[in-house]
Design an enzyme around this catalytic site. Structure first.
Site, PDB file in Angstrom:
ATOM      1  N   GLY A 213       0.818  -1.216   0.000  1.00  0.00           N
ATOM      2  CA  GLY A 213       0.000   0.000   0.000  1.00  0.00           C
ATOM      3  C   GLY A 213       0.842   1.252   0.000  1.00  0.00           C
ATOM      4  CB  ILE A 214      -0.209   4.693  -0.276  1.00  0.00           C
ATOM      5  CG1 ILE A 214       0.466   5.986  -0.732  1.00  0.00           C
ATOM      6  CG2 ILE A 214      -1.306   4.967   0.746  1.00  0.00           C
ATOM      7  CD1 ILE A 214      -0.439   6.855  -1.586  1.00  0.00           C
ATOM      8  N   GLY A 215       2.490   4.818   1.641  1.00  0.00           N
ATOM      9  CA  GLY A 215       2.980   5.404   2.896  1.00  0.00           C
ATOM     10  C   GLY A 215       4.352   4.905   3.318  1.00  0.00           C
ATOM     11  N   GLY A 216       4.887   5.547   4.362  1.00  0.00           N
ATOM     12  CA  GLY A 216       6.236   5.255   4.846  1.00  0.00           C
ATOM     13  C   GLY A 216       6.389   3.827   5.333  1.00  0.00           C
ATOM     14  CG  LEU A 217       4.121   0.424   8.200  1.00  0.00           C
ATOM     15  CD1 LEU A 217       5.455   0.013   8.803  1.00  0.00           C
ATOM     16  CD2 LEU A 217       3.099   0.611   9.316  1.00  0.00           C
ATOM     17  CD  GLU A 238      -5.371   0.082  -4.986  1.00  0.00           C
ATOM     18  OE1 GLU A 238      -5.967  -0.802  -4.338  1.00  0.00           O
ATOM     19  OE2 GLU A 238      -5.409   1.283  -4.694  1.00  0.00           O
ATOM     20  CB  ILE A 313      -6.185   5.743  10.759  1.00  0.00           C
ATOM     21  CG1 ILE A 313      -5.582   6.379   9.498  1.00  0.00           C
ATOM     22  CG2 ILE A 313      -6.478   6.786  11.820  1.00  0.00           C
ATOM     23  CD1 ILE A 313      -6.520   7.228   8.717  1.00  0.00           C
ATOM     24  N   GLY A 336      -8.333   0.126  -2.182  1.00  0.00           N
ATOM     25  CA  GLY A 336      -8.400  -1.317  -2.415  1.00  0.00           C
ATOM     26  C   GLY A 336      -8.100  -2.138  -1.179  1.00  0.00           C
ATOM     27  CE  LYS A 363       1.595  15.469  10.612  1.00  0.00           C
ATOM     28  NZ  LYS A 363       0.877  15.674   9.376  1.00  0.00           N
TER      29      LYS A 363
HETATM   30  C1  LIG Z   1      -2.655   3.264  -2.920  1.00  0.00           C
HETATM   31  C2  LIG Z   1      -2.685   2.177  -1.941  1.00  0.00           C
HETATM   32  O1  LIG Z   1      -2.442   2.313  -0.770  1.00  0.00           O
HETATM   33  S1  LIG Z   1      -3.174   0.671  -2.403  1.00  0.00           S
HETATM   34  C3  LIG Z   1      -3.585  -0.156  -0.908  1.00  0.00           C
HETATM   35  C4  LIG Z   1      -4.963  -0.214  -0.493  1.00  0.00           C
HETATM   36  N1  LIG Z   1      -5.533   1.049  -0.055  1.00  0.00           N
HETATM   37  C5  LIG Z   1      -5.512   1.482   1.208  1.00  0.00           C
HETATM   38  O2  LIG Z   1      -4.951   0.867   2.120  1.00  0.00           O
HETATM   39  C6  LIG Z   1      -6.273   2.757   1.438  1.00  0.00           C
HETATM   40  C7  LIG Z   1      -6.337   3.220   2.852  1.00  0.00           C
HETATM   41  N2  LIG Z   1      -5.046   3.600   3.379  1.00  0.00           N
HETATM   42  C8  LIG Z   1      -4.564   4.859   3.327  1.00  0.00           C
HETATM   43  O3  LIG Z   1      -5.190   5.755   2.805  1.00  0.00           O
HETATM   44  C9  LIG Z   1      -3.187   5.114   3.904  1.00  0.00           C
HETATM   45  O4  LIG Z   1      -2.482   3.902   3.894  1.00  0.00           O
HETATM   46  C10 LIG Z   1      -3.222   5.692   5.362  1.00  0.00           C
HETATM   47  C11 LIG Z   1      -3.970   7.018   5.385  1.00  0.00           C
HETATM   48  C12 LIG Z   1      -3.880   4.716   6.319  1.00  0.00           C
HETATM   49  C13 LIG Z   1      -1.761   5.892   5.833  1.00  0.00           C
HETATM   50  O5  LIG Z   1      -1.061   6.574   4.828  1.00  0.00           O
HETATM   51  P1  LIG Z   1       0.231   7.473   5.187  1.00  0.00           P
HETATM   52  O6  LIG Z   1       0.661   8.159   3.944  1.00  0.00           O
HETATM   53  O7  LIG Z   1       1.230   6.638   5.897  1.00  0.00           O
HETATM   54  O8  LIG Z   1      -0.452   8.487   6.157  1.00  0.00           O
HETATM   55  P2  LIG Z   1       0.101   9.659   7.064  1.00  0.00           P
HETATM   56  O9  LIG Z   1       0.861   9.146   8.233  1.00  0.00           O
HETATM   57  O10 LIG Z   1       0.736  10.685   6.186  1.00  0.00           O
HETATM   58  O11 LIG Z   1      -1.281  10.222   7.628  1.00  0.00           O
HETATM   59  C14 LIG Z   1      -2.235  10.797   6.779  1.00  0.00           C
HETATM   60  C15 LIG Z   1      -3.074  11.768   7.603  1.00  0.00           C
HETATM   61  O12 LIG Z   1      -3.791  11.038   8.589  1.00  0.00           O
HETATM   62  C16 LIG Z   1      -3.512  11.535   9.883  1.00  0.00           C
HETATM   63  N3  LIG Z   1      -3.435  10.389  10.793  1.00  0.00           N
HETATM   64  C17 LIG Z   1      -2.742   9.263  10.588  1.00  0.00           C
HETATM   65  N4  LIG Z   1      -2.894   8.438  11.653  1.00  0.00           N
HETATM   66  C18 LIG Z   1      -3.708   9.074  12.527  1.00  0.00           C
HETATM   67  C19 LIG Z   1      -4.235   8.745  13.802  1.00  0.00           C
HETATM   68  N5  LIG Z   1      -3.968   7.579  14.362  1.00  0.00           N
HETATM   69  N6  LIG Z   1      -5.019   9.634  14.423  1.00  0.00           N
HETATM   70  C20 LIG Z   1      -5.318  10.817  13.839  1.00  0.00           C
HETATM   71  N7  LIG Z   1      -4.867  11.192  12.604  1.00  0.00           N
HETATM   72  C21 LIG Z   1      -4.060  10.320  11.970  1.00  0.00           C
HETATM   73  C22 LIG Z   1      -2.142  12.218   9.746  1.00  0.00           C
HETATM   74  O13 LIG Z   1      -1.955  13.198  10.730  1.00  0.00           O
HETATM   75  C23 LIG Z   1      -2.239  12.808   8.342  1.00  0.00           C
HETATM   76  O14 LIG Z   1      -3.028  13.980   8.349  1.00  0.00           O
HETATM   77  P3  LIG Z   1      -2.527  15.375   7.697  1.00  0.00           P
HETATM   78  O15 LIG Z   1      -1.685  15.052   6.477  1.00  0.00           O
HETATM   79  O16 LIG Z   1      -3.803  16.059   7.330  1.00  0.00           O
HETATM   80  O17 LIG Z   1      -1.751  16.027   8.766  1.00  0.00           O
HETATM   81  C1  LIG Z   2      -7.254   5.385  -5.459  1.00  0.00           C
HETATM   82  C2  LIG Z   2      -7.248   4.329  -4.410  1.00  0.00           C
HETATM   83  C3  LIG Z   2      -5.961   4.258  -3.707  1.00  0.00           C
HETATM   84  C4  LIG Z   2      -5.940   3.264  -2.594  1.00  0.00           C
HETATM   85  O1  LIG Z   2      -6.343   2.111  -2.724  1.00  0.00           O
HETATM   86  O2  LIG Z   2      -5.455   3.604  -1.516  1.00  0.00           O
END
Ligand SMILES: CC(=O)SCCNC(=O)CCNC(=O)[C@H](O)C(C)(C)COP(=O)(O)OP(=O)(O)OC[C@H]1O[C@@H](n2cnc3c(N)ncnc32)[C@H](O)[C@@H]1OP(=O)(O)O
Ligand SMILES: CCCC(=O)O
Length: 441
Positions: A213-217, A238, A313, A336, A363
């Site tokens: 998926g997306i993100g630092g982790l 995806e 989250i 996805g 933050k």
């Molecule tokens: C494209 C693909 O990922 S394909 C895979 C399938 N799709 C998915 O998993 C979709 C759902 N997942 C996601 O959208 C992402 O994986 C996330 C949001 C869960 C994590 O993505 P990351 O880029 O690591 O998120 P990041 O740490 O930058 O946090 C995003 C926002 O959520 C907020 N946030 C994250 N965790 C928390 C929390 N526990 N409590 C409150 N706010 C939170 C952050 O502060 C940030 O907000 P801001 O940018 O407005 O300040």
């Molecule tokens: C556009 C959808 C991206 C995601 O699965 O996180």
């Protein structure tokens, strides 16, 4: 035909009429010049609905119309820019499971005008959809009018199907020679991400097929896999991210033992650095397909040892996962995640892993909260229902929730929480009648 259809952005957007539904291509397929030209018609148009996905740069139809007098903008998956607008009622979220999006276009919603960034036309008259095949064909096939914005910098992605549109199906062409293709940097996580990644990498066998998926982790997991001894990995994902390019460069990714689309890395869209784009360009080792194929759990489930790694989250003590909202504040979208959670569980030897830090630090205030909560906050959207949740990972380990009762889940999840929050979680679990009496003695 090319010369006849070639026009200026300003002329092309005159195809939009009052009351129309306009769809932009998603992520790297978002039009730039057409968005600007449509915004330029703000004062002469009425009630234009624009649908898009994950803005990678400011959306001109939003910027020009802060009171949303002309443009109502909807979005299938929010980026950082989008969630700020959504929090001001200037953009509205469109709920979906990503695998369903093409069928939603085919069977339910209308598109008057589609505006899509594409690669230059080939010798057969096709414009390749470039880095994003995901839903593009479904949008263009449903649209009454199609305008393409040709970007000479867009890589050409070879496809299983649904990767291009023929000039005879296009109504207007505009050229964007000076528009860069958006990139996102490959950012690795911190020490906590590295710790979580180490548990996950241990759970991956040789020959596994991966989705990240997306993100630092997920990036940290991918980078660690690239440096590991794992052999003959495959990709069916995806979103194709830089980590897969690193794995290929290090010789880990061969797609040789995958039992579906052998020898091909499969993806629905690519988003990352210029290095990633250079790797995907015209690369016969990769194949792009529409999202209703890539994300279909029945397809994913056919691939043995499928390991899906996504982040979230918040998780509650029942194992309900939210990867997209915090209360009613929409952060991103379901995307996805549920598709892969279900699909990887179906795979022989497969694992769906949802990973997160045990705590979150606000933050602005510096307040630290547990990402494992007794119950989700009021209004939080459940991305993965507890009945579908498989493995959960934090820096304190990894547990398989499938088949576990409510008390077993509470026990296992509290074991993944930060030690500072465990006593409070136990008290709440007790009140919720999901903590064993024998634990209290
Ligand atoms: C494209 C693909 O990922 S394909 C895979 C399938 N799709 C998915 O998993 C979709 C759902 N997942 C996601 O959208 C992402 O994986 C996330 C949001 C869960 C994590 O993505 P990351 O880029 O690591 O998120 P990041 O740490 O930058 O946090 C995003 C926002 O959520 C907020 N946030 C994250 N965790 C928390 C929390 N526990 N409590 C409150 N706010 C939170 C952050 O502060 C940030 O907000 P801001 O940018 O407005 O300040
Ligand atoms: C556009 C959808 C991206 C995601 O699965 O996180």
């Amino acid at each position: 035909m090319y010369k006849q259809k070639l026009t200026t952005p300003e002329q092309a957007v005159t195809l939009v009429k009052d009351g129309d539904w306009v769809d932009y291509g998603m992520t790297t397929s978002q039009p730039v010049l057409l968005d600007k030209a449509l915004a330029g018609r703000k004062d002469e148009l009425h009630d234009i609905k624009v649908r898009e996905t994950m803005s990678l740069f400011p959306r001109q139809v939003c910027e020009c119309d802060p009171d949303c007098d002309t443009f109502t903008v909807m979005n299938w998956h929010l980026s950082g820019y989008d969630r700020k607008l959504a929090a001001q009622s200037r953009m509205f979220f469109n709920p979906m499971c990503f695998r369903n999006e093409p069928s939603i276009y085919r069977n339910i919603i209308d598109v008057d005008v589609a505006m899509i960034t594409v690669a230059p036309m080939d010798k057969h008259g096709y414009f390749n959809f470039g880095l994003c095949a995901a839903v593009t064909e479904a949008i263009t096939k449903k649209a009454k009018k199609v305008i393409v914005e040709v970007n000479p910098h867009m890589p050409r992605c070879l496809g299983g199907r649904g990767e291009a549109i023929h000039i005879s199906d296009v109504d207007a062409i505009v050229e964007a020679p000076d528009v860069p293709v958006p990139t996102i940097p490959f950012v690795l996580g911190n020490d906590i991400d590295q710790k979580i990644a180490s548990y996950i990498v241990e759970a991956i066998p040789d020959g596994a097929t991966l989705q990240l998926g997306i993100g630092g982790l997920p990036n940290s997991v991918g980078a660690m896999i690239a440096k590991s001894d794992l052999k003959d990995l495959g990709v069916h994902t995806e979103m194709l991210v830089d980590a897969f390019y690193l794995m290929a460069k290090e010789g880990r990714l061969t797609n040789k033992v995958k039992n579906l689309n052998r020898d091909k890395g499969v993806f629905a869209f690519a988003l990352g650095s210029q290095d990633l784009y250079d790797w995907v360009d015209d690369n016969p080792a990769l194949a792009t397909f529409p999202i209703d194929y890539v994300n279909d759990p029945a397809v994913i489930g056919q691939i043995d040892n499928f390991i899906s790694i996504n982040s979230c989250i918040e998780v509650d003590l029942y194992g309900q996962v939210s990867a997209e909202s915090m209360g009613t504040h929409q952060i991103s979208g379901s995307g996805g995640q549920l598709d892969f959670t279900d699909g990887a569980y179906r795979s022989r030897g497969g694992k769906s892993i949802i990973a997160m830090h045990a705590t979150h630090t606000d933050k602005k205030t510096g307040t630290v909260t547990s990402n494992i909560s007794p119950i989700l906050k009021a209004g939080t959207t459940v991305t993965d229902p507890r009945s579908q949740t498989h493995w959960i990972a934090t820096e304190y380990g990894m547990v398989n929730l499938m088949g576990k009762s409510t008390w077993q889940r509470a026990e296992a999840l509290i074991g993944l929480a930060h030690p500072d929050f465990r006593d409070e979680l136990i008290k709440e679990a007790d009140k919720m009648h999901i903590w064993r009496k024998s634990n209290k003695r």
